[in-house]
Motif scaffolding. Structure first.
Motif, PDB file in Angstrom:
ATOM      1  N   VAL A   1      47.468  38.095  25.435  1.00  0.00           N
ATOM      2  CA  VAL A   1      46.492  37.967  26.528  1.00  0.00           C
ATOM      3  C   VAL A   1      45.418  36.941  26.166  1.00  0.00           C
ATOM      4  O   VAL A   1      45.074  36.079  26.971  1.00  0.00           O
ATOM      5  N   GLU A   2      44.900  37.014  24.964  1.00  0.00           N
ATOM      6  CA  GLU A   2      43.864  36.054  24.570  1.00  0.00           C
ATOM      7  C   GLU A   2      44.383  34.615  24.620  1.00  0.00           C
ATOM      8  O   GLU A   2      43.672  33.697  25.035  1.00  0.00           O
ATOM      9  N   SER A   3      45.642  34.415  24.223  1.00  0.00           N
ATOM     10  CA  SER A   3      46.208  33.059  24.202  1.00  0.00           C
ATOM     11  C   SER A   3      46.519  32.524  25.587  1.00  0.00           C
ATOM     12  O   SER A   3      46.726  31.323  25.756  1.00  0.00           O
ATOM     13  N   GLY A   4      46.582  33.424  26.586  1.00  0.00           N
ATOM     14  CA  GLY A   4      46.898  32.989  27.946  1.00  0.00           C
ATOM     15  C   GLY A   4      48.388  33.018  28.252  1.00  0.00           C
ATOM     16  O   GLY A   4      48.777  32.709  29.383  1.00  0.00           O
ATOM     17  N   VAL A   5      49.218  33.378  27.280  1.00  0.00           N
ATOM     18  CA  VAL A   5      50.650  33.555  27.568  1.00  0.00           C
ATOM     19  C   VAL A   5      50.820  34.644  28.629  1.00  0.00           C
ATOM     20  O   VAL A   5      51.665  34.539  29.513  1.00  0.00           O
ATOM     21  N   ALA A   6      50.011  35.677  28.526  1.00  0.00           N
ATOM     22  CA  ALA A   6      49.950  36.715  29.556  1.00  0.00           C
ATOM     23  C   ALA A   6      48.557  36.691  30.183  1.00  0.00           C
ATOM     24  O   ALA A   6      47.566  36.467  29.491  1.00  0.00           O
ATOM     25  N   ASP A   7      48.510  36.904  31.509  1.00  0.00           N
ATOM     26  CA  ASP A   7      47.211  36.937  32.200  1.00  0.00           C
ATOM     27  C   ASP A   7      46.483  38.244  31.927  1.00  0.00           C
ATOM     28  O   ASP A   7      45.258  38.258  31.783  1.00  0.00           O
ATOM     29  N   VAL A   8      47.244  39.326  31.897  1.00  0.00           N
ATOM     30  CA  VAL A   8      46.674  40.641  31.640  1.00  0.00           C
ATOM     31  C   VAL A   8      47.593  41.395  30.691  1.00  0.00           C
ATOM     32  O   VAL A   8      48.726  40.963  30.430  1.00  0.00           O
ATOM     33  N   GLY A   9      47.115  42.525  30.192  1.00  0.00           N
ATOM     34  CA  GLY A   9      47.933  43.336  29.301  1.00  0.00           C
ATOM     35  C   GLY A   9      47.565  44.799  29.449  1.00  0.00           C
ATOM     36  O   GLY A   9      46.471  45.139  29.926  1.00  0.00           O
ATOM     37  N   ILE A  10      48.494  45.650  29.055  1.00  0.00           N
ATOM     38  CA  ILE A  10      48.238  47.087  29.048  1.00  0.00           C
ATOM     39  C   ILE A  10      48.547  47.599  27.648  1.00  0.00           C
ATOM     40  O   ILE A  10      49.672  47.449  27.149  1.00  0.00           O
ATOM     41  N   VAL A  11      47.532  48.201  27.026  1.00  0.00           N
ATOM     42  CA  VAL A  11      47.665  48.605  25.626  1.00  0.00           C
ATOM     43  C   VAL A  11      46.652  49.704  25.349  1.00  0.00           C
ATOM     44  O   VAL A  11      45.666  49.870  26.090  1.00  0.00           O
ATOM     45  N   GLY A  12      46.884  50.460  24.290  1.00  0.00           N
ATOM     46  CA  GLY A  12      45.984  51.551  23.950  1.00  0.00           C
ATOM     47  C   GLY A  12      44.627  51.056  23.449  1.00  0.00           C
ATOM     48  O   GLY A  12      44.511  49.988  22.850  1.00  0.00           O
ATOM     49  N   LYS A  13      43.608  51.867  23.704  1.00  0.00           N
ATOM     50  CA  LYS A  13      42.256  51.540  23.238  1.00  0.00           C
ATOM     51  C   LYS A  13      42.219  51.417  21.719  1.00  0.00           C
ATOM     52  O   LYS A  13      41.419  50.648  21.170  1.00  0.00           O
ATOM     53  N   ASP A  14      43.083  52.159  21.018  1.00  0.00           N
ATOM     54  CA  ASP A  14      43.133  52.070  19.561  1.00  0.00           C
ATOM     55  C   ASP A  14      43.451  50.651  19.105  1.00  0.00           C
ATOM     56  O   ASP A  14      42.848  50.133  18.160  1.00  0.00           O
ATOM     57  N   THR A  15      44.402  50.016  19.785  1.00  0.00           N
ATOM     58  CA  THR A  15      44.777  48.641  19.438  1.00  0.00           C
ATOM     59  C   THR A  15      43.632  47.677  19.729  1.00  0.00           C
ATOM     60  O   THR A  15      43.376  46.752  18.955  1.00  0.00           O
ATOM     61  N   ILE A  16      42.932  47.902  20.835  1.00  0.00           N
ATOM     62  CA  ILE A  16      41.803  47.035  21.191  1.00  0.00           C
ATOM     63  C   ILE A  16      40.690  47.155  20.146  1.00  0.00           C
ATOM     64  O   ILE A  16      40.120  46.155  19.706  1.00  0.00           O
TER      65      ILE A  16
ATOM     66  N   ASN B   1      42.916  38.120  30.202  1.00  0.00           N
ATOM     67  CA  ASN B   1      42.508  36.821  29.676  1.00  0.00           C
ATOM     68  C   ASN B   1      41.283  36.353  30.468  1.00  0.00           C
ATOM     69  O   ASN B   1      41.226  36.523  31.694  1.00  0.00           O
ATOM     70  N   LYS B   2      40.308  35.738  29.790  1.00  0.00           N
ATOM     71  CA  LYS B   2      39.058  35.396  30.464  1.00  0.00           C
ATOM     72  C   LYS B   2      39.232  34.300  31.505  1.00  0.00           C
ATOM     73  O   LYS B   2      38.576  34.307  32.549  1.00  0.00           O
ATOM     74  N   VAL B   3      40.100  33.334  31.249  1.00  0.00           N
ATOM     75  CA  VAL B   3      40.341  32.263  32.224  1.00  0.00           C
ATOM     76  C   VAL B   3      41.124  32.809  33.411  1.00  0.00           C
ATOM     77  O   VAL B   3      40.808  32.531  34.576  1.00  0.00           O
ATOM     78  N   SER B   4      42.130  33.618  33.132  1.00  0.00           N
ATOM     79  CA  SER B   4      42.925  34.207  34.214  1.00  0.00           C
ATOM     80  C   SER B   4      42.068  35.108  35.095  1.00  0.00           C
ATOM     81  O   SER B   4      42.276  35.171  36.314  1.00  0.00           O
ATOM     82  N   PHE B   5      41.113  35.791  34.468  1.00  0.00           N
ATOM     83  CA  PHE B   5      40.245  36.684  35.236  1.00  0.00           C
ATOM     84  C   PHE B   5      39.471  35.905  36.307  1.00  0.00           C
ATOM     85  O   PHE B   5      39.175  36.420  37.384  1.00  0.00           O
ATOM     86  N   LYS B   6      39.196  34.641  36.008  1.00  0.00           N
ATOM     87  CA  LYS B   6      38.500  33.787  36.970  1.00  0.00           C
ATOM     88  C   LYS B   6      39.480  33.137  37.941  1.00  0.00           C
ATOM     89  O   LYS B   6      39.265  33.148  39.155  1.00  0.00           O
ATOM     90  N   ASN B   7      40.592  32.589  37.407  1.00  0.00           N
ATOM     91  CA  ASN B   7      41.503  31.809  38.244  1.00  0.00           C
ATOM     92  C   ASN B   7      42.483  32.660  39.045  1.00  0.00           C
ATOM     93  O   ASN B   7      43.041  32.185  40.032  1.00  0.00           O
ATOM     94  N   LYS B   8      42.737  33.870  38.595  1.00  0.00           N
ATOM     95  CA  LYS B   8      43.676  34.754  39.304  1.00  0.00           C
ATOM     96  C   LYS B   8      42.981  36.066  39.667  1.00  0.00           C
ATOM     97  O   LYS B   8      43.574  37.144  39.585  1.00  0.00           O
ATOM     98  N   SER B   9      41.737  35.937  40.046  1.00  0.00           N
ATOM     99  CA  SER B   9      40.916  37.137  40.267  1.00  0.00           C
ATOM    100  C   SER B   9      41.495  38.048  41.349  1.00  0.00           C
ATOM    101  O   SER B   9      41.468  39.278  41.210  1.00  0.00           O
ATOM    102  N   GLU B  10      42.033  37.455  42.421  1.00  0.00           N
ATOM    103  CA  GLU B  10      42.561  38.274  43.513  1.00  0.00           C
ATOM    104  C   GLU B  10      43.795  39.057  43.050  1.00  0.00           C
ATOM    105  O   GLU B  10      43.930  40.255  43.346  1.00  0.00           O
TER     106      GLU B  10
END
Length: 213
Positions: free
Chosen positions: A60-75, A184-193
């Motif tokens: 997600v950080e690299s932008g390969v994925a726009d979003v991700g679903i993962v446990g809070k432990d991993t975050i 991803n921070k860029v995706s959050f802006k560019n793919k907000s909808e």
């Protein structure tokens, strides 16, 4: 229209997320009984990428994925620079400190702590101002106090059965955890909808169903 790419932690989180997406009309018909790692739903322009849980924030950080679903432990254990959008309400567990039933803590003694989550453990004991030696293990953390490698462990507990069967008890609860939607921070802006629609999908399912069990 670009695809919205979702990195999913393989296993229970991916299975539950894909079922929720299906209820929202996003179908990955070839998912079951397949060893593929990338699936697409052309009608909704949604793509899922199956990766190890530890790798979801990296994708997600690299932008390969726009979003991700993962446990809070991993975050918590990751240093990735992503947005945490919402608590999805499933995959609930607790971070705990556990030890053998007859363990007796002597104040001032440096604790030996075995864990798969050294960052979480270190930060917890720093806040408590307790000196510790962190021992990073990759599996079967419950063994550490039994064989004398550590005094206590920091681990994730869902039901407590594994601890109980190995003669351990919970000493302290650190924090609750569950599956989270990150962006991803860029995706959050560019793919907000698109991301908002995805969050609404999970929000509706969370409210309508008891998806915690």
């Amino acid at each position: 229209m670009d695809y919205l790419s979702i990195a999913l932690a393989k296993g229970r989180i991916a299975n539950k997320a894909i079922n929720i997406l299906k209820d929202c009309g996003i179908n990955f018909t070839d998912y079951e009984n397949s060893r593929k790692l990338i699936f697409e739903d052309k009608s909704s322009k949604t793509r899922i990428i199956l990766v190890k849980a530890d790798d979801v924030p990296i994708y997600v950080e690299s932008g390969v994925a726009d979003v991700g679903i993962v446990g809070k432990d991993t975050i918590l254990e990751s240093d990735s620079n992503v947005y945490e959008i919402m608590d999805l309400g499933f995959g609930r567990c607790n971070f705990v400190v556990a030890a053998l039933k007859d363990f007796c803590y002597r104040k001032g003694k440096k604790l030996k702590v075995a864990t798969k989550y050294p960052k979480v453990a270190r930060e917890y004991f720093i806040k408590k101002k307790e000196p510790v030696d962190i021992i990073k293990l990759n599996g079967s953390v419950e063994l550490a106090p039994i064989v004398g490698i550590s005094d206590v462990i920091v681990d994730i507990v869902e039901t407590g059965t594994t601890l109980k069967e190995n003669g351990l008890v919970v000493l302290e609860e650190i924090c609750p955890i569950s599956a989270r939607l990150i962006s991803n921070k860029v995706s959050f802006k560019n793919k907000s909808e698109d991301i908002k629609n995805l969050a609404d999908c999970f929000g509706r399912q969370r409210d309508e169903k008891d998806i915690c069990k």
